[in-house]
Design a protein around this motif. Structure first.
Motif, PDB file in Angstrom:
ATOM      1  N   TYR A   1       0.847  -1.183   0.000  1.00  0.00           N
ATOM      2  CA  TYR A   1       0.000   0.000   0.000  1.00  0.00           C
ATOM      3  C   TYR A   1       0.891   1.244   0.000  1.00  0.00           C
ATOM      4  CZ  TYR A   1      -3.937   3.057   1.079  1.00  0.00           C
ATOM      5  OH  TYR A   1      -4.912   4.038   1.029  1.00  0.00           O
ATOM      6  N   GLN A   2       1.409   1.544  -1.166  1.00  0.00           N
ATOM      7  CA  GLN A   2       2.245   2.710  -1.383  1.00  0.00           C
ATOM      8  C   GLN A   2       2.140   3.073  -2.861  1.00  0.00           C
ATOM      9  OE1 GLN A   2       6.041   1.253  -0.037  1.00  0.00           O
ATOM     10  NE2 GLN A   2       6.479   0.174  -1.938  1.00  0.00           N
ATOM     11  N   PHE A   3       2.795   4.171  -3.247  1.00  0.00           N
ATOM     12  CA  PHE A   3       2.683   4.652  -4.623  1.00  0.00           C
ATOM     13  C   PHE A   3       3.002   3.537  -5.609  1.00  0.00           C
ATOM     14  CE2 PHE A   3       4.399   6.406  -8.528  1.00  0.00           C
ATOM     15  CZ  PHE A   3       3.434   7.335  -8.852  1.00  0.00           C
ATOM     16  N   PRO A   4       2.177   3.423  -6.659  1.00  0.00           N
ATOM     17  CA  PRO A   4       0.986   4.204  -7.011  1.00  0.00           C
ATOM     18  C   PRO A   4      -0.328   3.571  -6.556  1.00  0.00           C
ATOM     19  CG  PRO A   4       1.589   2.831  -8.854  1.00  0.00           C
ATOM     20  CD  PRO A   4       2.574   2.527  -7.768  1.00  0.00           C
TER      21      PRO A   4
ATOM     22  N   ASP B   1      -1.629   2.980  -3.593  1.00  0.00           N
ATOM     23  CA  ASP B   1      -2.424   3.653  -2.554  1.00  0.00           C
ATOM     24  C   ASP B   1      -3.373   4.672  -3.182  1.00  0.00           C
ATOM     25  OD1 ASP B   1      -0.298   5.264  -3.339  1.00  0.00           O
ATOM     26  OD2 ASP B   1       0.240   5.896  -1.313  1.00  0.00           O
ATOM     27  N   THR B   2      -2.878   5.417  -4.168  1.00  0.00           N
ATOM     28  CA  THR B   2      -3.722   6.402  -4.843  1.00  0.00           C
ATOM     29  C   THR B   2      -4.849   5.729  -5.628  1.00  0.00           C
ATOM     30  OG1 THR B   2      -1.845   7.918  -5.055  1.00  0.00           O
ATOM     31  CG2 THR B   2      -3.736   8.303  -6.506  1.00  0.00           C
ATOM     32  N   LEU B   3      -4.520   4.666  -6.350  1.00  0.00           N
ATOM     33  CA  LEU B   3      -5.546   3.962  -7.129  1.00  0.00           C
ATOM     34  C   LEU B   3      -6.594   3.337  -6.221  1.00  0.00           C
ATOM     35  CD1 LEU B   3      -3.572   2.228 -10.025  1.00  0.00           C
ATOM     36  CD2 LEU B   3      -4.511   4.538  -9.884  1.00  0.00           C
ATOM     37  N   LEU B   4      -6.172   2.774  -5.094  1.00  0.00           N
ATOM     38  CA  LEU B   4      -7.134   2.158  -4.181  1.00  0.00           C
ATOM     39  C   LEU B   4      -8.027   3.202  -3.520  1.00  0.00           C
ATOM     40  CD1 LEU B   4      -4.900  -0.640  -2.679  1.00  0.00           C
ATOM     41  CD2 LEU B   4      -7.113  -0.979  -3.780  1.00  0.00           C
ATOM     42  N   GLN B   5      -7.481   4.377  -3.243  1.00  0.00           N
ATOM     43  CA  GLN B   5      -8.312   5.453  -2.714  1.00  0.00           C
ATOM     44  C   GLN B   5      -9.376   5.853  -3.728  1.00  0.00           C
ATOM     45  OE1 GLN B   5      -8.199   7.407   0.290  1.00  0.00           O
ATOM     46  NE2 GLN B   5      -7.010   5.698   1.092  1.00  0.00           N
ATOM     47  N   ARG B   6      -8.980   5.944  -4.985  1.00  0.00           N
ATOM     48  CA  ARG B   6      -9.949   6.274  -6.031  1.00  0.00           C
ATOM     49  C   ARG B   6     -10.991   5.181  -6.175  1.00  0.00           C
ATOM     50  NH1 ARG B   6      -6.109   7.283 -10.966  1.00  0.00           N
ATOM     51  NH2 ARG B   6      -8.062   6.929 -12.086  1.00  0.00           N
ATOM     52  N   PHE B   7     -10.555   3.932  -6.144  1.00  0.00           N
ATOM     53  CA  PHE B   7     -11.472   2.806  -6.267  1.00  0.00           C
ATOM     54  C   PHE B   7     -12.449   2.749  -5.090  1.00  0.00           C
ATOM     55  CE2 PHE B   7     -12.151  -1.791  -5.259  1.00  0.00           C
ATOM     56  CZ  PHE B   7     -12.992  -2.090  -6.314  1.00  0.00           C
ATOM     57  N   LYS B   8     -11.946   3.057  -3.907  1.00  0.00           N
ATOM     58  CA  LYS B   8     -12.733   2.898  -2.679  1.00  0.00           C
ATOM     59  C   LYS B   8     -13.695   4.049  -2.443  1.00  0.00           C
ATOM     60  CE  LYS B   8     -11.808   1.742   2.189  1.00  0.00           C
ATOM     61  NZ  LYS B   8     -10.714   1.348   3.113  1.00  0.00           N
ATOM     62  N   TYR B   9     -13.254   5.267  -2.734  1.00  0.00           N
ATOM     63  CA  TYR B   9     -14.034   6.444  -2.338  1.00  0.00           C
ATOM     64  C   TYR B   9     -14.583   7.264  -3.502  1.00  0.00           C
ATOM     65  CZ  TYR B   9     -11.871   5.613   2.230  1.00  0.00           C
ATOM     66  OH  TYR B   9     -11.444   5.042   3.410  1.00  0.00           O
ATOM     67  N   HIS B  10     -14.082   7.054  -4.714  1.00  0.00           N
ATOM     68  CA  HIS B  10     -14.427   7.955  -5.811  1.00  0.00           C
ATOM     69  C   HIS B  10     -15.018   7.246  -7.031  1.00  0.00           C
ATOM     70  CE1 HIS B  10     -12.569  11.171  -3.542  1.00  0.00           C
ATOM     71  NE2 HIS B  10     -11.480  10.438  -3.412  1.00  0.00           N
ATOM     72  N   LEU B  11     -15.690   6.124  -6.800  1.00  0.00           N
ATOM     73  CA  LEU B  11     -16.451   5.440  -7.850  1.00  0.00           C
ATOM     74  C   LEU B  11     -15.596   5.009  -9.042  1.00  0.00           C
ATOM     75  CD1 LEU B  11     -19.628   7.721  -7.902  1.00  0.00           C
ATOM     76  CD2 LEU B  11     -19.463   5.431  -6.921  1.00  0.00           C
ATOM     77  N   ALA B  12     -14.317   4.759  -8.804  1.00  0.00           N
ATOM     78  CA  ALA B  12     -13.439   4.358  -9.912  1.00  0.00           C
ATOM     79  C   ALA B  12     -13.538   2.846 -10.132  1.00  0.00           C
ATOM     80  CB  ALA B  12     -12.000   4.783  -9.637  1.00  0.00           C
TER      81      ALA B  12
ATOM     82  N   VAL C   1      -9.502 -20.906   7.333  1.00  0.00           N
ATOM     83  CA  VAL C   1      -9.778 -19.536   6.895  1.00  0.00           C
ATOM     84  C   VAL C   1      -8.484 -18.933   6.364  1.00  0.00           C
ATOM     85  CG1 VAL C   1     -10.654 -17.259   7.498  1.00  0.00           C
ATOM     86  CG2 VAL C   1     -11.578 -19.283   8.650  1.00  0.00           C
ATOM     87  N   GLN C   2      -8.555 -18.397   5.160  1.00  0.00           N
ATOM     88  CA  GLN C   2      -7.457 -17.639   4.591  1.00  0.00           C
ATOM     89  C   GLN C   2      -7.819 -16.153   4.590  1.00  0.00           C
ATOM     90  OE1 GLN C   2      -6.047 -19.148   0.764  1.00  0.00           O
ATOM     91  NE2 GLN C   2      -7.119 -21.070   1.141  1.00  0.00           N
ATOM     92  N   ALA C   3      -6.813 -15.298   4.485  1.00  0.00           N
ATOM     93  CA  ALA C   3      -7.015 -13.852   4.341  1.00  0.00           C
ATOM     94  C   ALA C   3      -6.433 -13.427   3.005  1.00  0.00           C
ATOM     95  CB  ALA C   3      -6.347 -13.090   5.475  1.00  0.00           C
ATOM     96  N   TRP C   4      -7.250 -12.784   2.186  1.00  0.00           N
ATOM     97  CA  TRP C   4      -6.810 -12.266   0.891  1.00  0.00           C
ATOM     98  C   TRP C   4      -6.974 -10.759   0.891  1.00  0.00           C
ATOM     99  CZ3 TRP C   4      -9.816 -15.889  -3.040  1.00  0.00           C
ATOM    100  CH2 TRP C   4      -9.365 -17.210  -2.866  1.00  0.00           C
ATOM    101  N   THR C   5      -5.942 -10.050   0.449  1.00  0.00           N
ATOM    102  CA  THR C   5      -6.024  -8.590   0.419  1.00  0.00           C
ATOM    103  C   THR C   5      -5.295  -8.053  -0.808  1.00  0.00           C
ATOM    104  OG1 THR C   5      -5.612  -6.557   1.694  1.00  0.00           O
ATOM    105  CG2 THR C   5      -3.951  -8.284   1.849  1.00  0.00           C
ATOM    106  N   LEU C   6      -5.801  -6.948  -1.330  1.00  0.00           N
ATOM    107  CA  LEU C   6      -5.149  -6.312  -2.466  1.00  0.00           C
ATOM    108  C   LEU C   6      -3.804  -5.717  -2.056  1.00  0.00           C
ATOM    109  CD1 LEU C   6      -8.128  -4.431  -4.136  1.00  0.00           C
ATOM    110  CD2 LEU C   6      -6.828  -6.324  -5.115  1.00  0.00           C
ATOM    111  N   ALA C   7      -3.775  -5.019  -0.928  1.00  0.00           N
ATOM    112  CA  ALA C   7      -2.571  -4.290  -0.561  1.00  0.00           C
ATOM    113  C   ALA C   7      -2.294  -4.414   0.935  1.00  0.00           C
ATOM    114  CB  ALA C   7      -2.688  -2.820  -0.940  1.00  0.00           C
ATOM    115  N   ARG C   8      -1.011  -4.529   1.260  1.00  0.00           N
ATOM    116  CA  ARG C   8      -0.561  -4.611   2.655  1.00  0.00           C
ATOM    117  C   ARG C   8       0.226  -3.343   2.960  1.00  0.00           C
ATOM    118  NH1 ARG C   8       0.879  -4.814   7.578  1.00  0.00           N
ATOM    119  NH2 ARG C   8       1.210  -6.810   8.655  1.00  0.00           N
ATOM    120  N   THR C   9      -0.126  -2.695   4.058  1.00  0.00           N
ATOM    121  CA  THR C   9       0.596  -1.498   4.472  1.00  0.00           C
ATOM    122  C   THR C   9       1.972  -1.882   4.988  1.00  0.00           C
ATOM    123  OG1 THR C   9      -1.471  -0.407   5.082  1.00  0.00           O
ATOM    124  CG2 THR C   9       0.557   0.508   5.988  1.00  0.00           C
TER     125      THR C   9
END
Length: 254
Positions: A93-96, A98-109, A241-249
């Motif tokens: 979860y860093q450039f680029p 983080d920016t794309l995920l913010q857009r996807f999550k909050y801005h209907l991208a 149970v597994q954990a799947w995530t797009l991005a790890r901080t």
């Protein structure tokens, strides 16, 4: 007869927002803005989406070493193992991203959904994880779902479900209460914030017992939310149970 360049110069200029829409429709890379047949071009994927050695319990990036085995854990997970058999993270979860995920999550991208799902699919294939019986996207509170209009984790889960032919179960785990935003909380406060916030759907416990589940969220920071959902599923009788995530901080300072 004017040249093509001259003819283009005679056309009326378009407003900037129209130019942006046309560029997106024509296939502009979401990162470098070069023309591309994909939402993120091949050059950017090669530059920003390279595979990394990660903790198999929390997805944290680890120092690469040819002597390290595939299944390794960070110090925190060795001391206190999370309630998951495996954690797979596609990106940092860093450039680029983080920016794309913010857009996807909050801005209907939602145009970014498929390229993000592809990154997670690639990470899952590289990790060689066993196929679960179903995917459980982390549920949003009613208020946040109303504000955004969609659950970003559910959107990714639907794409993966189609590709992997897996069931997606967005209502198997219920969110019992709203929680404060996790972003400004420390490790202990994050865990306390989500404790008791989820429960298995009581009419569907038979579906959970003995099943193998994958909990999916868009970003994993401390893992408090994902691991709480995993605990709920384990307490309801899930066998794995597994954990799947797009991005790890990344850890601070890394």
């Amino acid at each position: 007869m004017p040249s093509s360049l001259d003819a283009r110069a005679l056309l009326p200029s378009r407003p900037p927002f129209v130019e942006r829409v046309l560029m997106r429709c024509a296939g502009q890379c979401a990162i470098c803005r070069s023309w591309s047949e994909r939402r993120v071009c091949t050059d950017c994927l090669g530059r920003y989406a390279t595979p990394a050695l990660r903790c198999h319990s929390c997805g944290l990036r680890l120092p690469s070493s040819p002597t390290l085995a595939r299944r390794v854990q960070c110090g925190r997970c060795l001391k206190t193992p999370p309630p998951v058999e495996r954690c797979v993270a596609a990106l940092d979860y860093q450039f680029p991203w983080d920016t794309l995920l913010q857009r996807f999550k909050y801005h209907l991208a939602l145009d970014l959904r498929e390229v993000l799902a592809e990154r997670l699919l690639q990470a899952l294939e590289s990790a060689g994880v066993s196929a679960p019986d179903f995917i459980v996207p982390v549920p949003l509170s009613g208020q946040r779902l109303q504000e955004r209009g969609y659950n970003q984790a559910h959107e990714i889960a639907k794409s993966l479900g189609r590709r992997l032919r897996l069931r997606v179960e967005p209502e198997l785990v219920l969110r019992l209460r709203d929680t404060s935003a996790q972003a400004q909380l420390d490790l202990d406060a994050r865990a306390a914030n989500v404790r008791g916030a989820f429960a298995a759907e009581p009419t569907r416990l038979a579906e959970i017992k003995g099943a193998r589940a994958a909990v999916l969220d868009d970003v994993l920071t401390t893992g408090a939310t994902v691991f709480e959902v995993a605990r709920v599923l384990r307490q309801a009788g899930a066998a794995e149970v597994q954990a799947w995530t797009l991005a790890r901080t990344p850890e601070p300072g890394t």
